[in-house]
Scaffold this motif. Structure first.
Motif, PDB file in Angstrom:
ATOM      1  N   ALA A  51      50.036  81.595  49.180  1.00 20.70           N
ATOM      2  CA  ALA A  51      50.695  81.453  50.482  1.00 20.70           C
ATOM      3  C   ALA A  51      51.273  80.051  50.635  1.00 20.70           C
ATOM      4  CB  ALA A  51      49.704  81.728  51.605  1.00 20.70           C
ATOM      5  N   PRO A  52      52.430  79.906  51.288  1.00 20.47           N
ATOM      6  CA  PRO A  52      52.984  78.560  51.548  1.00 20.47           C
ATOM      7  C   PRO A  52      51.982  77.734  52.359  1.00 20.47           C
ATOM      8  CG  PRO A  52      54.590  80.266  52.066  1.00 20.47           C
ATOM      9  CD  PRO A  52      53.285  80.980  51.825  1.00 20.47           C
ATOM     10  N   SER A  53      51.801  76.488  51.976  1.00 16.83           N
ATOM     11  CA  SER A  53      50.829  75.640  52.681  1.00 16.83           C
ATOM     12  C   SER A  53      51.424  74.265  52.927  1.00 16.83           C
ATOM     13  CB  SER A  53      49.537  75.523  51.870  1.00 16.83           C
ATOM     14  OG  SER A  53      49.810  75.063  50.558  1.00 16.83           O
ATOM     15  N   PRO A  54      52.357  74.159  53.863  1.00 18.07           N
ATOM     16  CA  PRO A  54      52.929  72.848  54.182  1.00 18.07           C
ATOM     17  C   PRO A  54      51.863  71.929  54.753  1.00 18.07           C
ATOM     18  CG  PRO A  54      53.547  74.459  55.839  1.00 18.07           C
ATOM     19  CD  PRO A  54      52.880  75.227  54.739  1.00 18.07           C
ATOM     20  N   PRO A  55      52.070  70.640  54.698  1.00 17.62           N
ATOM     21  CA  PRO A  55      51.046  69.713  55.192  1.00 17.62           C
ATOM     22  C   PRO A  55      50.795  69.888  56.683  1.00 17.62           C
ATOM     23  CG  PRO A  55      53.101  68.561  54.755  1.00 17.62           C
ATOM     24  CD  PRO A  55      53.257  69.943  54.182  1.00 17.62           C
ATOM     25  N   ARG A  56      49.570  69.655  57.060  1.00 20.44           N
ATOM     26  CA  ARG A  56      49.183  69.738  58.468  1.00 20.44           C
ATOM     27  C   ARG A  56      48.950  68.324  58.989  1.00 20.44           C
ATOM     28  NH1 ARG A  56      44.372  69.674  61.508  1.00 20.44           N
ATOM     29  NH2 ARG A  56      44.422  71.006  63.380  1.00 20.44           N
ATOM     30  N   TYR A  57      49.583  68.010  60.112  1.00 22.02           N
ATOM     31  CA  TYR A  57      49.388  66.717  60.771  1.00 22.02           C
ATOM     32  C   TYR A  57      48.721  66.943  62.120  1.00 22.02           C
ATOM     33  CZ  TYR A  57      52.519  64.541  57.372  1.00 22.02           C
ATOM     34  OH  TYR A  57      53.085  64.079  56.215  1.00 22.02           O
ATOM     35  N   VAL A  58      47.771  66.084  62.442  1.00 21.82           N
ATOM     36  CA  VAL A  58      47.139  66.190  63.757  1.00 21.82           C
ATOM     37  C   VAL A  58      48.072  65.574  64.798  1.00 21.82           C
ATOM     38  CG1 VAL A  58      44.817  66.122  62.792  1.00 21.82           C
ATOM     39  CG2 VAL A  58      45.913  63.980  63.478  1.00 21.82           C
ATOM     40  N   PRO A  59      47.992  65.991  66.061  1.00 20.13           N
ATOM     41  CA  PRO A  59      48.827  65.388  67.103  1.00 20.13           C
ATOM     42  C   PRO A  59      48.533  63.904  67.273  1.00 20.13           C
ATOM     43  CG  PRO A  59      47.840  67.452  67.863  1.00 20.13           C
ATOM     44  CD  PRO A  59      47.180  67.109  66.568  1.00 20.13           C
ATOM     45  N   ASP A  60      49.475  63.201  67.891  1.00 13.42           N
ATOM     46  CA  ASP A  60      49.344  61.752  68.072  1.00 13.42           C
ATOM     47  C   ASP A  60      48.036  61.378  68.756  1.00 13.42           C
ATOM     48  OD1 ASP A  60      51.808  61.554  66.959  1.00 13.42           O
ATOM     49  OD2 ASP A  60      52.878  61.186  68.834  1.00 13.42           O
ATOM     50  N   ARG A  61      47.728  62.063  69.850  1.00 12.13           N
ATOM     51  CA  ARG A  61      46.518  61.722  70.602  1.00 12.13           C
ATOM     52  C   ARG A  61      45.272  61.912  69.745  1.00 12.13           C
ATOM     53  NH1 ARG A  61      45.432  61.142  75.893  1.00 12.13           N
ATOM     54  NH2 ARG A  61      47.519  61.855  76.469  1.00 12.13           N
ATOM     55  N   THR A  62      45.253  62.985  68.967  1.00 15.14           N
ATOM     56  CA  THR A  62      44.100  63.239  68.093  1.00 15.14           C
ATOM     57  C   THR A  62      43.988  62.166  67.012  1.00 15.14           C
ATOM     58  OG1 THR A  62      44.368  65.608  68.474  1.00 15.14           O
ATOM     59  CG2 THR A  62      43.009  64.955  66.603  1.00 15.14           C
ATOM     60  N   GLY A 121      52.574  65.384  52.624  1.00 19.13           N
ATOM     61  CA  GLY A 121      51.320  65.203  53.360  1.00 19.13           C
ATOM     62  C   GLY A 121      50.599  63.924  53.010  1.00 19.13           C
ATOM     63  N   LEU A 122      51.184  63.101  52.125  1.00 15.47           N
ATOM     64  CA  LEU A 122      50.573  61.815  51.780  1.00 15.47           C
ATOM     65  C   LEU A 122      51.059  60.790  52.779  1.00 15.47           C
ATOM     66  CD1 LEU A 122      50.981  61.940  47.900  1.00 15.47           C
ATOM     67  CD2 LEU A 122      48.953  62.493  49.257  1.00 15.47           C
ATOM     68  N   TYR A 123      50.527  60.884  54.007  1.00 14.89           N
ATOM     69  CA  TYR A 123      51.024  60.051  55.096  1.00 14.89           C
ATOM     70  C   TYR A 123      49.971  59.978  56.198  1.00 14.89           C
ATOM     71  CZ  TYR A 123      54.760  57.768  57.730  1.00 14.89           C
ATOM     72  OH  TYR A 123      55.536  56.837  58.395  1.00 14.89           O
ATOM     73  N   LEU A 124      50.172  59.043  57.094  1.00 11.41           N
ATOM     74  CA  LEU A 124      49.228  58.830  58.180  1.00 11.41           C
ATOM     75  C   LEU A 124      49.145  60.058  59.080  1.00 11.41           C
ATOM     76  CD1 LEU A 124      47.585  56.302  59.101  1.00 11.41           C
ATOM     77  CD2 LEU A 124      49.372  55.906  60.786  1.00 11.41           C
ATOM     78  N   GLY A 125      47.924  60.451  59.445  1.00 11.40           N
ATOM     79  CA  GLY A 125      47.724  61.573  60.349  1.00 11.40           C
ATOM     80  C   GLY A 125      47.609  62.910  59.663  1.00 11.40           C
ATOM     81  N   SER A 126      47.756  62.969  58.343  1.00 12.36           N
ATOM     82  CA  SER A 126      47.658  64.241  57.631  1.00 12.36           C
ATOM     83  C   SER A 126      46.202  64.689  57.535  1.00 12.36           C
ATOM     84  CB  SER A 126      48.261  64.124  56.234  1.00 12.36           C
ATOM     85  OG  SER A 126      47.648  63.062  55.517  1.00 12.36           O
ATOM     86  N   ASP A 127      46.005  65.996  57.483  1.00 10.90           N
ATOM     87  CA  ASP A 127      44.675  66.597  57.412  1.00 10.90           C
ATOM     88  C   ASP A 127      44.456  67.116  55.995  1.00 10.90           C
ATOM     89  OD1 ASP A 127      42.369  68.090  57.572  1.00 10.90           O
ATOM     90  OD2 ASP A 127      42.902  69.116  59.422  1.00 10.90           O
ATOM     91  N   TRP A 128      43.562  66.456  55.251  1.00  5.88           N
ATOM     92  CA  TRP A 128      43.281  66.839  53.870  1.00  5.88           C
ATOM     93  C   TRP A 128      41.908  67.477  53.722  1.00  5.88           C
ATOM     94  CZ3 TRP A 128      46.565  67.329  49.955  1.00  5.88           C
ATOM     95  CH2 TRP A 128      47.799  66.692  50.049  1.00  5.88           C
ATOM     96  N   SER A 129      41.393  68.058  54.796  1.00  8.86           N
ATOM     97  CA  SER A 129      40.129  68.778  54.676  1.00  8.86           C
ATOM     98  C   SER A 129      40.339  70.028  53.835  1.00  8.86           C
ATOM     99  CB  SER A 129      39.607  69.159  56.065  1.00  8.86           C
ATOM    100  OG  SER A 129      40.512  70.036  56.712  1.00  8.86           O
ATOM    101  N   GLU A 130      39.303  70.448  53.144  1.00  4.83           N
ATOM    102  CA  GLU A 130      39.411  71.617  52.281  1.00  4.83           C
ATOM    103  C   GLU A 130      39.766  72.864  53.083  1.00  4.83           C
ATOM    104  OE1 GLU A 130      36.764  71.734  48.293  1.00  4.83           O
ATOM    105  OE2 GLU A 130      35.982  72.945  49.933  1.00  4.83           O
ATOM    106  N   GLU A 131      39.326  72.914  54.320  1.00  7.55           N
ATOM    107  CA  GLU A 131      39.577  74.068  55.173  1.00  7.55           C
ATOM    108  C   GLU A 131      41.065  74.326  55.355  1.00  7.55           C
ATOM    109  OE1 GLU A 131      38.719  75.440  59.818  1.00  7.55           O
ATOM    110  OE2 GLU A 131      37.878  73.572  59.007  1.00  7.55           O
ATOM    111  N   HIS A 132      41.873  73.248  55.391  1.00 12.36           N
ATOM    112  CA  HIS A 132      43.315  73.390  55.621  1.00 12.36           C
ATOM    113  C   HIS A 132      44.128  73.185  54.346  1.00 12.36           C
ATOM    114  CE1 HIS A 132      42.852  73.699  59.942  1.00 12.36           C
ATOM    115  NE2 HIS A 132      42.055  72.665  59.910  1.00 12.36           N
ATOM    116  N   ALA A 133      43.744  72.210  53.510  1.00  8.13           N
ATOM    117  CA  ALA A 133      44.553  71.852  52.346  1.00  8.13           C
ATOM    118  C   ALA A 133      44.090  72.539  51.076  1.00  8.13           C
ATOM    119  CB  ALA A 133      44.544  70.340  52.148  1.00  8.13           C
ATOM    120  N   GLY A 134      42.929  73.227  51.134  1.00  6.58           N
ATOM    121  CA  GLY A 134      42.396  73.817  49.920  1.00  6.58           C
ATOM    122  C   GLY A 134      41.790  72.765  49.010  1.00  6.58           C
TER     123      GLY A 134
END
Length: 663
Positions: A51-62, A121-134
């Motif tokens: 499945a396509p898995s583009p990087p996930r970024y958390v919102p600014d406040r988070t 996704g190699l940037y500030l605010g990215s989510d690299w948890s296994e749950e989202h990034a595998g």
């Protein structure tokens, strides 16, 4: 579909097939850590490698919340992250520091590849948890709590198989996972063995950051440093153990906890409730507590050897004594309250402490002092501190900038004049600045710019301790202490015939040299002290200096020294919103260096993938379009101040469209 696209699609299909085959028929060919992660991705997280898995970024406040929670670590880790980046940037790696949940709270990478960083996704605010990034270096490191490399097809998602990523965990003094340090690259050799050195480097810096955090957190305790080698115990400090005055164990770093358990002291594990303080350092080492506490004063190298009770292993020990503020009255050496103005100028910078020690000895001596240092290093502040800590403190402090005073007025301003001495003179005459300093301190700033003819008259004043006003027939006696300052090479000016040698020796009864800000070890102290002083001056709501802003300030080389720092902090306080100063509130020049953090916010305002930029569009224009030309939103997104956004728009010729033209 062209050839490259077809080849990429086939590679992704092969990758998915390899994962499924490995999980259906495990044969031990894959790394066990990677295989366990693949199984978690499918069984626990329900991820699909195809499945396509583009990087996930958390919102600014988070993101800000994650940075706030990691603030203490970010400040300590700054130097290690930047040193690591300097090591790996020639090989085109980026560096990420994530918190224990896999959110990137600090990032360093090439600005030229910023869009590629964001896209991958190699940037500030990215989510690299296994749950989202595998399966990935950061997420799998969080799950396994071990250093590892996730190379190309080790990644679960086919979206990441171009990457090579290497990560190491950072633990807090309680053994809980605190953060993950990662380096990643887009291009690398096919062999995973090519990353062996990368893994060692990341492990080394993760340990450095972990131990620096430990040392700062327990700086108020006695810190016992142990090593199996006498030669390296002062440098390596492999085992760190914090103890009370009576030897009670308070905490230990990761290696120290392993050592204690090896010697059968059952310490609590992460999350366990058993008290760490149930043991004493004497339960580990065959020694009296006084012998351990005296290690700092033993022998030329301040190292003592001890055997352990169990296993009878030889360890070499040195001691870091508790960091205490300078002794108060009645504690340790007598404290002279009059030294406070000098003491406030520095914290633990060796060059400044040496300068201040000499200044304290000279403050009441009847000799003139020459303060030397680059522009903006605080020469006038040093002169004022000398005055305020001396017996002359209740007398005037008169400051004269020899470079700023018009040459036509400098004589009358310095020496004063009698009534009717010249056309335009006051009817009652004027008392000169030198006479106004009678009994106190005369500060001559930029003395190297004083005209030669006035140098002659000043020499007479210093030699005879008397001043002759313009138009007067009789000199006035003055009691002067002169402190002069310059950023120039006065000896070079003497050789050029532009400064009198005899005046130089009159002024240079003693010299004090101020180091530039970029060379000072107490930058953290100076930044915080100036920040507090400016807040007290402004009044109103208290504002805190967040870790990302402090990191940028500490990374900047400060060509303008303390004066430039003062202006930068004043600017940040004026432009910040809310109750904290973030990196985007700093002046643009403080964040535009090669090692400065490229942004304080994530590259978008909400979770999900950043919108695709229009071909050839400037990143600022792209952000303006995405935020519907809301300048405040763009400033938050890019981590810049609103005035900086407006300046860049003007420089690039970007003009906001009418509202109806907004897409």
């Amino acid at each position: 579909m062209n050839t490259a696209q077809a080849q990429r699609a086939q590679t992704q299909r092969d990758h998915v097939a390899t994962i499924l085959r490995s999980l259906d028929h495990p044969d031990g060919s894959e790394d066990a850590v990677i295989e366990r992660s693949w199984r978690r991705c499918i069984d626990r997280f329900g991820l699909d490698p195809a499945a396509p898995s583009p990087p996930r970024y958390v919102p600014d406040r988070t993101l800000r919340e994650h940075q706030d929670q990691a603030d203490a670590l970010i400040q300590v880790a700054r130097a290690g992250v930047e040193q690591l980046y300097r090591q790996v940037t020639p090989l085109d790696y980026v560096v990420l520091l994530t918190d224990a949940r896999g959110i990137a709270v600090q990032f360093l990478g090439s600005r030229d590849a910023q869009r590629e960083h964001q896209r991958t996704g190699l940037y500030l605010g990215s989510d690299w948890s296994e749950e989202h990034a595998g399966t990935c270096a950061v997420g799998t490191c969080i799950q396994e709590r071990v250093p590892l490399t996730c190379h190309h097809s080790d990644h679960f998602s086919a979206h990441h198989i171009r990457l090579t990523c290497t990560a190491a965990p950072i633990f807090d003094p309680d053994g809980q996972l605190l953060a993950v340090l990662d380096i990643s690259a887009y291009q690398s050799p096919e062999s995973k063995a090519s990353q062996t050195f990368a893994l060692q480097v990341v492990k080394h810096y993760a340990r450095m950051i972990e131990d620096a955090y430990f040392l700062k957190r327990y700086s108020g305790y006695h810190l016992v440093c142990l090593d199996r080698s006498r030669e390296f115990v002062q440098i390596n400090r492999r085992y760190l153990i914090a103890i009370e005055e009576d030897g009670t164990l308070v905490a230990a770093n990761t290696a120290g906890r392993k050592l204690l358990r090896h010697h059968e002291l059952p310490l609590p594990g992460p999350g366990e409730a058993r008290p760490f303080r149930a043991w004493n350092i004497q339960d580990l080492l065959d020694a009296e507590i006084d012998d351990i506490l005296d290690s700092q004063h033993y022998g030329d190298d301040r190292v003592r050897a001890f055997h352990t009770h169990r296993h009878h292993e030889l360890h070499f020990a040195t001691l870091i004594e508790p960091q205490r503020r300078r002794p108060a009255s009645g504690q340790g050496r007598p404290h002279d309250a009059s030294l406070a103005p000098l003491e406030s100028l520095a914290d633990d910078d060796p060059a400044m402490r040496d300068t201040l020690t000499r200044a304290a000895r000279l403050r009441n001596e009847p000799i003139n002092i020459l303060v030397v240092g680059e522009t903006g290093t605080g020469k006038e502040r040093m002169a004022r501190a000398l005055h305020e800590s001396s017996r002359r403190c209740d007398k005037p402090f008169v400051a004269i900038n020899c470079a700023a005073m018009p040459e036509s007025l400098i004589e009358s301003e310095l020496f004063g004049y009698e009534p009717g001495s010249f056309t335009g003179a006051r009817s009652k005459g004027m008392k000169g600045l030198i006479a106004q300093a009678d009994g106190g301190t005369l500060f001559l700033d930029e003395i190297g710019d004083m005209p030669l003819q006035l140098q002659t008259r000043l020499l007479r004043v210093l030699a005879e301790q008397e001043v002759l006003p313009v138009g007067a027939s009789r000199p006035l006696k003055v009691d002067l202490r002169v402190v002069a300052a310059t950023h120039r090479d006065l000896r070079g000016l003497i050789d050029l015939g532009r400064f009198r040698e005899d005046l130089f020796y009159r002024l240079n009864g003693a010299s004090l040299r101020l180091p530039p800000l970029r060379e000072r070890a107490d930058q953290d102290y100076l930044i915080r002290r100036l920040f507090e002083d400016l807040q007290a001056e402004r009044g109103g709501q208290r504002v805190r200096l967040r870790g990302d802003a402090m990191s940028a300030l500490l990374a900047y080389p400060w060509p303008g020294n303390i004066r430039e720092l003062h202006n930068a902090l004043r600017y940040a306080l004026a432009t910040c919103e809310g109750d904290e100063v973030v990196v985007g509130d700093l002046p643009e020049e403080c964040t535009s260096g090669h090692l400065a953090h490229p942004a304080a916010q994530s590259p978008q305002g909400s979770a999900g993938t950043a919108p695709r930029p229009r071909r050839g569009e400037d990143p600022l224009q792209e952000a303006l379009r995405r935020q519907r030309w809301n300048i405040s939103a763009v400033a938050r997104e890019l981590g810049l101040s609103r005035p900086t956004i407006y300046r860049r728009m003007k420089r690039l010729g970007i003009v906001p469209p009418h509202q109806q033209d907004i897409p």
